[in-house]
Design a protein around this motif. Structure first.
Motif, PDB file in Angstrom:
ATOM      1  N   ASP A 197     -85.737  40.429 -20.844  1.00  0.00           N
ATOM      2  CA  ASP A 197     -85.165  39.468 -19.895  1.00  0.00           C
ATOM      3  C   ASP A 197     -85.780  39.637 -18.509  1.00  0.00           C
ATOM      4  O   ASP A 197     -85.987  38.649 -17.785  1.00  0.00           O
ATOM      5  CB  ASP A 197     -83.656  39.638 -19.828  1.00  0.00           C
ATOM      6  N   ALA A 198     -86.081  40.869 -18.118  1.00  0.00           N
ATOM      7  CA  ALA A 198     -86.737  41.106 -16.825  1.00  0.00           C
ATOM      8  C   ALA A 198     -88.123  40.477 -16.801  1.00  0.00           C
ATOM      9  O   ALA A 198     -88.551  39.926 -15.773  1.00  0.00           O
ATOM     10  CB  ALA A 198     -86.826  42.611 -16.566  1.00  0.00           C
ATOM     11  N   MET A 199     -88.831  40.553 -17.915  1.00  0.00           N
ATOM     12  CA  MET A 199     -90.152  39.943 -18.003  1.00  0.00           C
ATOM     13  C   MET A 199     -90.065  38.428 -17.823  1.00  0.00           C
ATOM     14  O   MET A 199     -90.885  37.815 -17.120  1.00  0.00           O
ATOM     15  CB  MET A 199     -90.796  40.309 -19.341  1.00  0.00           C
ATOM     16  N   LEU A 200     -89.054  37.805 -18.440  1.00  0.00           N
ATOM     17  CA  LEU A 200     -88.856  36.358 -18.288  1.00  0.00           C
ATOM     18  C   LEU A 200     -88.497  36.001 -16.857  1.00  0.00           C
ATOM     19  O   LEU A 200     -89.054  35.059 -16.278  1.00  0.00           O
ATOM     20  CB  LEU A 200     -87.740  35.887 -19.219  1.00  0.00           C
ATOM     21  N   TRP A 201     -87.549  36.725 -16.278  1.00  0.00           N
ATOM     22  CA  TRP A 201     -87.034  36.399 -14.952  1.00  0.00           C
ATOM     23  C   TRP A 201     -88.130  36.445 -13.896  1.00  0.00           C
ATOM     24  O   TRP A 201     -88.167  35.605 -12.981  1.00  0.00           O
ATOM     25  CB  TRP A 201     -85.920  37.386 -14.605  1.00  0.00           C
ATOM     26  N   GLU A 238     -92.335  47.191 -12.107  1.00  0.00           N
ATOM     27  CA  GLU A 238     -91.990  46.360 -10.943  1.00  0.00           C
ATOM     28  C   GLU A 238     -91.068  45.217 -11.359  1.00  0.00           C
ATOM     29  O   GLU A 238     -90.120  44.873 -10.646  1.00  0.00           O
ATOM     30  CB  GLU A 238     -93.262  45.811 -10.306  1.00  0.00           C
ATOM     31  N   ALA A 239     -91.352  44.640 -12.527  1.00  0.00           N
ATOM     32  CA  ALA A 239     -90.527  43.529 -13.014  1.00  0.00           C
ATOM     33  C   ALA A 239     -89.111  43.991 -13.303  1.00  0.00           C
ATOM     34  O   ALA A 239     -88.129  43.309 -12.954  1.00  0.00           O
ATOM     35  CB  ALA A 239     -91.160  42.933 -14.270  1.00  0.00           C
ATOM     36  N   VAL A 240     -88.960  45.149 -13.913  1.00  0.00           N
ATOM     37  CA  VAL A 240     -87.625  45.649 -14.252  1.00  0.00           C
ATOM     38  C   VAL A 240     -86.851  46.016 -12.994  1.00  0.00           C
ATOM     39  O   VAL A 240     -85.652  45.714 -12.869  1.00  0.00           O
ATOM     40  CB  VAL A 240     -87.746  46.845 -15.215  1.00  0.00           C
ATOM     41  N   ILE A 241     -87.504  46.665 -12.036  1.00  0.00           N
ATOM     42  CA  ILE A 241     -86.823  47.028 -10.783  1.00  0.00           C
ATOM     43  C   ILE A 241     -86.347  45.771 -10.064  1.00  0.00           C
ATOM     44  O   ILE A 241     -85.192  45.695  -9.601  1.00  0.00           O
ATOM     45  CB  ILE A 241     -87.759  47.864  -9.887  1.00  0.00           C
ATOM     46  N   ALA A 242     -87.213  44.758  -9.955  1.00  0.00           N
ATOM     47  CA  ALA A 242     -86.836  43.522  -9.249  1.00  0.00           C
ATOM     48  C   ALA A 242     -85.668  42.828  -9.945  1.00  0.00           C
ATOM     49  O   ALA A 242     -84.743  42.323  -9.284  1.00  0.00           O
ATOM     50  CB  ALA A 242     -88.045  42.588  -9.172  1.00  0.00           C
ATOM     51  N   TYR A 243     -85.687  42.822 -11.253  1.00  0.00           N
ATOM     52  CA  TYR A 243     -84.613  42.171 -12.019  1.00  0.00           C
ATOM     53  C   TYR A 243     -83.293  42.918 -11.838  1.00  0.00           C
ATOM     54  O   TYR A 243     -82.243  42.304 -11.633  1.00  0.00           O
ATOM     55  CB  TYR A 243     -85.015  42.123 -13.491  1.00  0.00           C
ATOM     56  N   MET A 244     -83.344  44.227 -11.887  1.00  0.00           N
ATOM     57  CA  MET A 244     -82.124  45.018 -11.701  1.00  0.00           C
ATOM     58  C   MET A 244     -81.573  44.850 -10.292  1.00  0.00           C
ATOM     59  O   MET A 244     -80.348  44.769 -10.091  1.00  0.00           O
ATOM     60  CB  MET A 244     -82.407  46.488 -11.996  1.00  0.00           C
ATOM     61  N   GLU A 245     -82.450  44.826  -9.318  1.00  0.00           N
ATOM     62  CA  GLU A 245     -81.994  44.622  -7.934  1.00  0.00           C
ATOM     63  C   GLU A 245     -81.281  43.286  -7.806  1.00  0.00           C
ATOM     64  O   GLU A 245     -80.271  43.169  -7.089  1.00  0.00           O
ATOM     65  CB  GLU A 245     -83.174  44.693  -6.976  1.00  0.00           C
ATOM     66  N   ASP A 246     -81.787  42.268  -8.494  1.00  0.00           N
ATOM     67  CA  ASP A 246     -81.145  40.956  -8.446  1.00  0.00           C
ATOM     68  C   ASP A 246     -79.790  40.981  -9.156  1.00  0.00           C
ATOM     69  O   ASP A 246     -78.830  40.373  -8.672  1.00  0.00           O
ATOM     70  CB  ASP A 246     -82.052  39.912  -9.102  1.00  0.00           C
ATOM     71  N   LEU A 247     -79.699  41.710 -10.273  1.00  0.00           N
ATOM     72  CA  LEU A 247     -78.427  41.803 -10.993  1.00  0.00           C
ATOM     73  C   LEU A 247     -77.388  42.595 -10.204  1.00  0.00           C
ATOM     74  O   LEU A 247     -76.206  42.264 -10.217  1.00  0.00           O
ATOM     75  CB  LEU A 247     -78.648  42.473 -12.355  1.00  0.00           C
ATOM     76  N   GLY A 248     -77.810  43.649  -9.564  1.00  0.00           N
ATOM     77  CA  GLY A 248     -76.892  44.514  -8.833  1.00  0.00           C
ATOM     78  C   GLY A 248     -76.167  45.475  -9.753  1.00  0.00           C
ATOM     79  O   GLY A 248     -76.217  46.691  -9.583  1.00  0.00           O
ATOM     80  N   GLU A 249     -75.463  44.948 -10.737  1.00  0.00           N
ATOM     81  CA  GLU A 249     -74.843  45.772 -11.762  1.00  0.00           C
ATOM     82  C   GLU A 249     -74.941  45.042 -13.101  1.00  0.00           C
ATOM     83  O   GLU A 249     -75.032  43.809 -13.141  1.00  0.00           O
ATOM     84  CB  GLU A 249     -73.385  46.082 -11.406  1.00  0.00           C
ATOM     85  N   PHE A 250     -74.923  45.794 -14.166  1.00  0.00           N
ATOM     86  CA  PHE A 250     -75.140  45.168 -15.479  1.00  0.00           C
ATOM     87  C   PHE A 250     -74.521  46.016 -16.579  1.00  0.00           C
ATOM     88  O   PHE A 250     -74.232  47.204 -16.406  1.00  0.00           O
ATOM     89  CB  PHE A 250     -76.646  44.971 -15.741  1.00  0.00           C
ATOM     90  N   GLU A 251     -74.301  45.355 -17.733  1.00  0.00           N
ATOM     91  CA  GLU A 251     -73.776  45.993 -18.924  1.00  0.00           C
ATOM     92  C   GLU A 251     -74.765  45.802 -20.070  1.00  0.00           C
ATOM     93  O   GLU A 251     -75.731  45.045 -19.949  1.00  0.00           O
ATOM     94  CB  GLU A 251     -72.421  45.378 -19.306  1.00  0.00           C
ATOM     95  N   ALA A 252     -74.505  46.464 -21.189  1.00  0.00           N
ATOM     96  CA  ALA A 252     -75.367  46.335 -22.369  1.00  0.00           C
ATOM     97  C   ALA A 252     -75.166  44.961 -23.011  1.00  0.00           C
ATOM     98  O   ALA A 252     -74.025  44.502 -23.166  1.00  0.00           O
ATOM     99  CB  ALA A 252     -75.052  47.441 -23.368  1.00  0.00           C
ATOM    100  N   ASP A 253     -76.274  44.316 -23.361  1.00  0.00           N
ATOM    101  CA  ASP A 253     -76.243  43.066 -24.117  1.00  0.00           C
ATOM    102  C   ASP A 253     -76.326  43.426 -25.596  1.00  0.00           C
ATOM    103  O   ASP A 253     -77.372  43.853 -26.087  1.00  0.00           O
ATOM    104  CB  ASP A 253     -77.422  42.183 -23.706  1.00  0.00           C
ATOM    105  N   ASP A 254     -75.214  43.244 -26.317  1.00  0.00           N
ATOM    106  CA  ASP A 254     -75.156  43.641 -27.720  1.00  0.00           C
ATOM    107  C   ASP A 254     -75.397  42.480 -28.689  1.00  0.00           C
ATOM    108  O   ASP A 254     -75.191  42.622 -29.901  1.00  0.00           O
ATOM    109  CB  ASP A 254     -73.788  44.271 -28.026  1.00  0.00           C
ATOM    110  N   ARG A 255     -75.834  41.342 -28.184  1.00  0.00           N
ATOM    111  CA  ARG A 255     -76.044  40.176 -29.048  1.00  0.00           C
ATOM    112  C   ARG A 255     -77.427  40.238 -29.688  1.00  0.00           C
ATOM    113  O   ARG A 255     -78.448  40.203 -28.991  1.00  0.00           O
ATOM    114  CB  ARG A 255     -75.885  38.896 -28.230  1.00  0.00           C
ATOM    115  N   THR A 256     -77.452  40.272 -31.004  1.00  0.00           N
ATOM    116  CA  THR A 256     -78.716  40.361 -31.746  1.00  0.00           C
ATOM    117  C   THR A 256     -79.484  39.051 -31.636  1.00  0.00           C
ATOM    118  O   THR A 256     -78.914  37.971 -31.807  1.00  0.00           O
ATOM    119  CB  THR A 256     -78.439  40.677 -33.235  1.00  0.00           C
ATOM    120  N   ARG A 257     -80.774  39.156 -31.375  1.00  0.00           N
ATOM    121  CA  ARG A 257     -81.602  37.965 -31.183  1.00  0.00           C
ATOM    122  C   ARG A 257     -82.402  37.596 -32.427  1.00  0.00           C
ATOM    123  O   ARG A 257     -82.697  36.429 -32.641  1.00  0.00           O
ATOM    124  CB  ARG A 257     -82.526  38.180 -29.975  1.00  0.00           C
ATOM    125  N   ILE A 258     -82.775  38.581 -33.223  1.00  0.00           N
ATOM    126  CA  ILE A 258     -83.436  38.332 -34.504  1.00  0.00           C
ATOM    127  C   ILE A 258     -82.486  38.836 -35.593  1.00  0.00           C
ATOM    128  O   ILE A 258     -82.286  40.046 -35.740  1.00  0.00           O
ATOM    129  CB  ILE A 258     -84.801  39.036 -34.605  1.00  0.00           C
TER     130      ILE A 258
END
Length: 532
Positions: free
Chosen positions: A373-377, A507-527
């Motif tokens: 998701d950080a790569m997409l954002w 760099e992408a992950v740090i920027a994404y986390m900074e934008d989120l501020g706080e986050f939880e685990a995404d447990d939804r399976t995509r495949i």
């Protein structure tokens, strides 16, 4: 001592005919820059104890060396490869700090791991030049001459009380699929089985009484599964062969005359040696990241020059160096702290808060989803693909710093963009579903995976951004440089133009986390797997 007596009982013909010398083998593997201490989050994710690090390894090694001096025993310190890639201190100067520490430690030898080539063959050879000890490897050779490149040597011979002991080095030929091909230009890896047979024969002809293989093939946690395949081939009157490198369980079925294998590559520590049932060769292997050290003591009959047994003086072969049980060497601790002050500036600034542990696992997992998701954002791509092997740790609950992110993503990847048709995108993703592969971390896409279908036809119900996928649509695809360069079976990507995204994965992950501020685990399976 129980194991030592058991081996003597199993091999009654090897009763000592002369004196007995004791050779202590101390060994590390897959340090991955872990000369700095590690948090043992597997023991307590919220309040992890500290373990390992170069100063603690140094203190333990010196204690064993002193013990050997007092008891008239011998001690050899070996590393089985993958020394630096994995921490800021390890990666700084592409391994120079780790090699300096190894010189201070007085290592006797090391072999080559696949990650020791992550920055190219020239960098590996520069590290070998820096080493104050021999780097041994039999199967990494110049593609034009077939010669082992200087200063690497195939093996070393050491003499103890008149007994000649040969140490042979071996890398994994699978390095081809694990390192960017251009970085290996001018060099090839020879077949591990043929090369081992050749050099075991050569050192025996040159007077070796005892043969120790220092191997980066890895010892799996389920060796019986591989032995079954070997035995099945033999029962059918066939030679056992694979499309990729053997592991040490398989290799030791094929090659007689090896007295001990010191293994690396698989990050699984063995609390006691595994003994091959065909050749009776014992294999030892430690855990990774500098968390501890292995120790096995060989008993060698000086009259016959044969190994008559072994034991584990610590009770278990692998010693986890927990900080509440062991002390650091103060001089080495000061040296490493100097390294850290240079390499880790700014690594403790808080960028976000994990409200719970974000786990990783053997299949699609929350850390992988977060990274994709950080790569997409950051790039605006439609679909992201991250290779699971590049994700090395979970994210603990609490403040998240660049240091923590680096532990998760230690390989300093750049991001690349590709413009793909829907059909091309599906072909790329189907590559990651061949057989029972499960090394994909996906962003922007959901699908089903029907295991009953043949390779290339497993994906169904594909949605991109919540909309039905179409083979003629155009999609922007983001992935790592590692995959874009065709590694781990993704040669299909070499047929598409890869454009730099202008930032690294970290760099992408740090920027994404900074934008989120706080986050939880995404447990939804995509495949979602079907048709099992």
């Amino acid at each position: 001592m129980k194991r030592f007596l058991l081996v003597l009982t199993l091999v009654p013909a090897l009763v000592a005919s002369g004196g007995t010398l004791y050779l202590n083998i101390l060994h590390t593997n897959d340090i991955h820059g872990g000369i700095v201490p590690t948090e043992a989050t597997f023991m307590n994710p919220d309040f992890p104890p500290m373990m390992g690090g170069g100063a603690y390894i140094a203190s333990y090694v010196e204690d064993v060396r002193e013990e050997c001096r007092e008891n008239g025993e011998y001690c050899v310190l070996i590393d089985a490869g993958d020394i630096y890639q994995g921490t800021p201190t390890g990666n700084y100067g592409t391994g120079r700090f780790v090699m300096e520490w190894m010189n201070v430690m007085g290592y006797d030898m090391m072999t080559v791991g696949n990650h020791d080539l992550d920055d190219g063959a020239d960098n590996l050879l520069a590290l070998c030049e820096q080493a104050d000890f021999p780097v041994i490897c039999t199967n990494f050779v110049n593609s034009s001459t077939g010669e082992i490149p200087h200063p690497i040597v195939p093996y070393v011979m050491m003499e103890f009380d008149g007994v000649e002991v040969a140490f042979i080095g071996l890398a994994t030929p699978d390095t081809y699929g694990l390192v960017t091909p251009e970085l290996l230009e001018g060099f090839v890896f020879l077949n591990e089985l043929e090369t081992t047979e050749r050099y075991v024969r050569e050192v025996r002809e040159n007077g070796a009484d005892v043969v120790i293989l220092v191997s980066h093939l890895g010892q799996p946690g389920d060796p019986e599964r591989y032995l079954e395949r070997v035995f099945d081939a033999w029962e059918q009157g066939k030679e056992y062969a694979k499309d990729f490198a053997m592991n040490n369980a398989e290799l030791t079925c094929m090659v007689h005359g090896i007295d001990l294998v010191v293994s690396g590559h698989i990050h699984l520590g063995l609390l006691e040696p595994w003994i091959n049932p065909v050749t009776h060769t014992p294999v030892v292997q430690g855990y990774a990241n500098g968390t501890g050290i292995g120790r096995i003591r060989l008993a060698i009959d000086t009259g016959t020059g044969t190994v008559v047994g072994f034991d584990m003086p610590e009770g278990e072969e692998y010693v986890s160096l927990l900080h509440d049980e062991y002390w650091p060497d103060p001089e080495v601790a000061e040296l490493i702290e100097g390294f850290r002050s240079v390499a880790e500036a700014g690594m403790d600034q808080v960028v976000a808060e994990a409200l719970e542990q974000i786990p990783r696992g053997g299949a699609e997992h929350p850390v992988g989803r977060l990274i994709a998701d950080a790569m997409l954002w950051n790039t605006g791509a439609d679909v992201a693909l991250m290779n699971r092997g590049g994700i090395r740790a979970a994210i603990p609950r609490g403040p998240v710093t660049p240091r923590i992110i680096y532990q998760v993503l230690p390989f300093e990847e750049d991001l690349f963009l590709m413009e793909l048709s829907g059909a091309e995108l599906k072909a790329v993703l189907e590559t990651g579903m061949q057989g029972r592969r499960r090394d994909m971390e996906i962003g922007g896409l959901t699908a089903t995976r029907d295991q009953s279908m043949p390779d290339g036809e497993k994906m169904g119900n594909i949605l991109v951004g919540g909309e039905p996928w179409h083979p003629d649509s155009t999609y922007l695809f983001v992935t790592t440089g590692y995959l874009a360069q065709g590694n781990v079976g993704y040669e299909i990507m070499l047929g598409h133009e890869a454009v730099p995204a202008g930032l690294t994965l970290m760099e992408a992950v740090i920027a994404y986390m900074e934008d989120l501020g706080e986050f939880e685990a995404d447990d939804r399976t995509r495949i979602i797997w079907t048709g099992e």
